[in-house]
Design an enzyme around this catalytic site. Sequence first.
Site, PDB file in Angstrom:
ATOM      1  N   TYR A  52      35.094  45.931  40.918  1.00  0.00           N
ATOM      2  CA  TYR A  52      36.255  45.179  40.406  1.00  0.00           C
ATOM      3  C   TYR A  52      36.619  45.548  38.968  1.00  0.00           C
ATOM      4  O   TYR A  52      37.772  45.816  38.657  1.00  0.00           O
ATOM      5  CB  TYR A  52      35.996  43.672  40.427  1.00  0.00           C
ATOM      6  CG  TYR A  52      36.035  43.034  41.790  1.00  0.00           C
ATOM      7  CD1 TYR A  52      36.466  43.749  42.911  1.00  0.00           C
ATOM      8  CD2 TYR A  52      35.646  41.702  41.970  1.00  0.00           C
ATOM      9  CE1 TYR A  52      36.483  43.150  44.160  1.00  0.00           C
ATOM     10  CE2 TYR A  52      35.664  41.106  43.222  1.00  0.00           C
ATOM     11  CZ  TYR A  52      36.081  41.837  44.310  1.00  0.00           C
ATOM     12  OH  TYR A  52      36.101  41.253  45.535  1.00  0.00           O
ATOM     13  N   HIS A  97      34.001  28.508  52.182  1.00  0.00           N
ATOM     14  CA  HIS A  97      34.813  28.048  53.315  1.00  0.00           C
ATOM     15  C   HIS A  97      34.710  26.538  53.544  1.00  0.00           C
ATOM     16  O   HIS A  97      35.712  25.834  53.624  1.00  0.00           O
ATOM     17  CB  HIS A  97      34.376  28.735  54.619  1.00  0.00           C
ATOM     18  CG  HIS A  97      34.355  30.234  54.543  1.00  0.00           C
ATOM     19  ND1 HIS A  97      35.222  30.947  53.746  1.00  0.00           N
ATOM     20  CD2 HIS A  97      33.580  31.149  55.178  1.00  0.00           C
ATOM     21  CE1 HIS A  97      34.965  32.240  53.898  1.00  0.00           C
ATOM     22  NE2 HIS A  97      33.977  32.389  54.751  1.00  0.00           N
TER      23      HIS A  97
END
Length: 789
Positions: free
Chosen positions: A149, A267
């Site tokens: 990243y 999640h």
Amino acid sequence: MLLRALCCCLFFSTAVVLCAGGKGHISIVLLGATGDLAKKYLWQGFFQLYVNEVSRRHSFSFHGAALTPPEKGSELMFNVLKSLSCPVDITPDRCVLLKDQFLKLSRYRQLKTAENYTALHLDIQKSLADEGLHEAGRLFYLSVPPFAYADIAKNINASCRPLPGAWLRVVLEKPFGHDYESAKSLAAELQTYFQEEEIYRVDHYLGKQTVEQILPFRLSNLKHLDPIWNRHHVERVEIVMKETLDAKGRISFYEEYGVIRDVIQNHLTEILASVAMEVPRNLSSSEDILRAKLSLLDSLHKLELGSAVAGQYQDYLAQVKEEIETKPNFFTNTKTFAAVLVHVDNVRWEGVPFLLLSGKALDERTAFVRVVFKDNAFCVQKQSNRDPLRNSCKPKQIIFHIGHGEIGSPAILVSQGLFKPNVNPSKWQRASELPSIQVFGQPLSDYYVYHPIVEKDAYSVLISNIYRGKKDSFITTKNLLASWSFWTPLLESLEHESPRVYPGGTGNEQLLDFVIEDGSLRFVTDENLEVLSVAPKINVFSSTQSSFLGNSMVSDWAESLIQTLGRDIQNAAEESIKRSGVFHLALSGGSSPLALFQRLSRHHHGFPWKHTHLWLVDERCVPFTESDSNFGNIEKHLLQHVRIPYVNIHPMPVQRNQRLCDIEDMGNQTYAEDIFALVGNASFDFVLLGLGNDGHTASIFPGKEDGIYGRSTVLLTESPQKPHQRMSLSLPLINKAQKVAILVLGKGKHEILTLISRAEKTPKKWPIHGVNPTPGKLVWYIDYETLLR
Ligand SMILES: *[C@@H]1O[C@H](CO)[C@@H](O)[C@H](O)[C@H]1NC(C)=O
Ligand SMILES: *[C@@H]1O[C@H](CO)[C@@H](O)[C@H](O)[C@H]1NC(C)=O
Ligand SMILES: *[C@@H]1O[C@H](CO)[C@@H](O)[C@H](O)[C@H]1NC(C)=O
Ligand SMILES: *[C@@H]1O[C@H](CO)[C@@H](O)[C@H](O)[C@H]1NC(C)=O
Ligand SMILES: *[C@@H]1O[C@H](CO)[C@@H](O)[C@H](O)[C@H]1NC(C)=O
């Protein structure tokens, strides 16, 4: 030209279409264009975006990028693109046409060096100019491992930003850190390159159609839900994601993350927020939604160790050993199953249990949210709402079924005893035919059941939301850190907790069932060792019983051998306790028993620790805090994890008067006195010995008479290895024991084992020959690696 440029600069967002005559252009750059996620979902998602938007405001170009050189990369990428499937909502002819266009608009690029990024930027500029297009935005989708990243972010910021007036959106895939601190520093680094509104962190569950529908459902049924969506009416909320697969193939990731970091922190927590947060009245406002979500995350009640139960499927350890390099006695605490009890500290939810549960190698694959209402409301009218068996109202529940399981497709289910819901009719429809299955104790026909009109993949939904700048479908920095600050303390305290081992699949039976008790979770059953041995073992050898040097021998692969030894110790413990009320266990140091300690500590529930006294066979003369202290290791790998009364623990007093093993301090004498005072007839119930590479056992070393003959019961000895000074039980004392086990593990012991098996039985040469318990029995536990090498 000048006029056009001027015009566009002044009214760049919506006016562009009118004034420039051309469309605004969007460049999409997919990094990791040939990776798994791209192959499976992302290209399909971009194709869907193109199909949806082609005749609208913007034109598009697609740049697939990876580190692979152009020729190879291009081939790989176009193979993926050629196999894209057609969306169901267009005709086959149109699909062929659009796919052809999509392929023409797509290019492969190698993006490796800073120069490559600059070149990409210049190419985009050039084609915009060539085609007289105005740039509306640039989207970078980073489907790459997180360590890449920073480098990519730096390059995008340095040379690939669009011109002022056009947006930049950078999309990132999890993991977003490992705990609060790492997430924070990762976020801080990203923020040096990008504005918060430019960052789109994906949690693909937010693209699942059912999850995406929770807030709209709550808002459009506010009239019915507002009175009952609270602690007075909700019994509990279950947020569940069960998997049948295990972690095989991705162990190196999983070993570092485990179930809570992998799916619960992200999640399931996102789903929790959608269910429990206050619903903003304007769902078009991403800011309102994100603010409400943050406020919910901030009001979660702090977790404690008792808030969770955790497990590890039985084959996990073997898979770790297979996929990543480990030390011979490696053990892991990584959780592959967890259930967590969460409470929300606000007026609406106070006291309502939210259960978040996920695991691998379970009996079924399913994901759902289930809101269970109390049995005291709304049974007003129809007789059909009554449960004839129980003569009470039928259960009332709302289920957001996310996928798989018995229902299969995404679905929203509302018990008919509650109300007939409004579900967005442009996207969802009432099921016309219902299979005759039971869902949570009720036939499906007892529910109002809705399915999406068109099933969409989560990534297609998210890609469309990125394009629309719908930020509430993504994880902002603040929300990310709020979630990590909630989960990190639990993760830290679970780190040293041994998970309950479960066989996997239907074999789990009741092993993982849990109850809520006094605000904590607890497994229902005590661990049953038998359950653990039923899983099939693919072994050419089965555990063999034979003899070695005139005594019995058990041999097996190390893991099973340790399991057998653990069980034998437990049996001995139960027998002794039945006979005399206590169990006196003496353990050796060294590396071989570590695996046993860990095994005992993870199966501690059935073991009678309360009645067990723990003694040391030998000790190195170092402080307990040193890493080679035998007691220190027993403490770390076993005692910390079991409930053994403090007064039952008997370390050897190697340190007295700030000296180590000084003969004048009479530490050995004191230990001997303790043994004679507490252990009946000084006869231990179980003594565990090892065998050193140099042939020592306990801390009795070959070639000397110390501890083999003579009257000393606990003595000071000298090792050829550092630390030289040792304290040890003598062989005459050991030989008073009821049971003695000698554990020998690993290839490294093959040679010494061969040597002692051939040698004359003179204990002075090999002290192990002097081990010969008079009242009891000696058993060798030797693993196949030692025997066969
Ligand atoms: C990427 O950059 C490297 C070094 O700057 C260069 O050698 C290579 O040709 C570039 N690749 C492409 C496809 O331009
Ligand atoms: C981002 O790019 C701008 C413009 O090139 C530059 O001034 C700034 O230093 C860059 N930020 C970082 C952290 O490199
Ligand atoms: C809802 O929010 C959107 C986006 O912030 C805004 O444009 C719109 O005016 C809001 N609608 C109402 C009724 O407030
Ligand atoms: C000690 O030994 C004696 C004689 O062998 C036996 O009768 C007695 O039961 C033993 N005591 C314990 C506590 O084992
Ligand atoms: C204590 O250790 C010394 C040195 O090894 C030994 O001579 C003595 O007999 C031991 N005491 C007991 C009670 O065993």
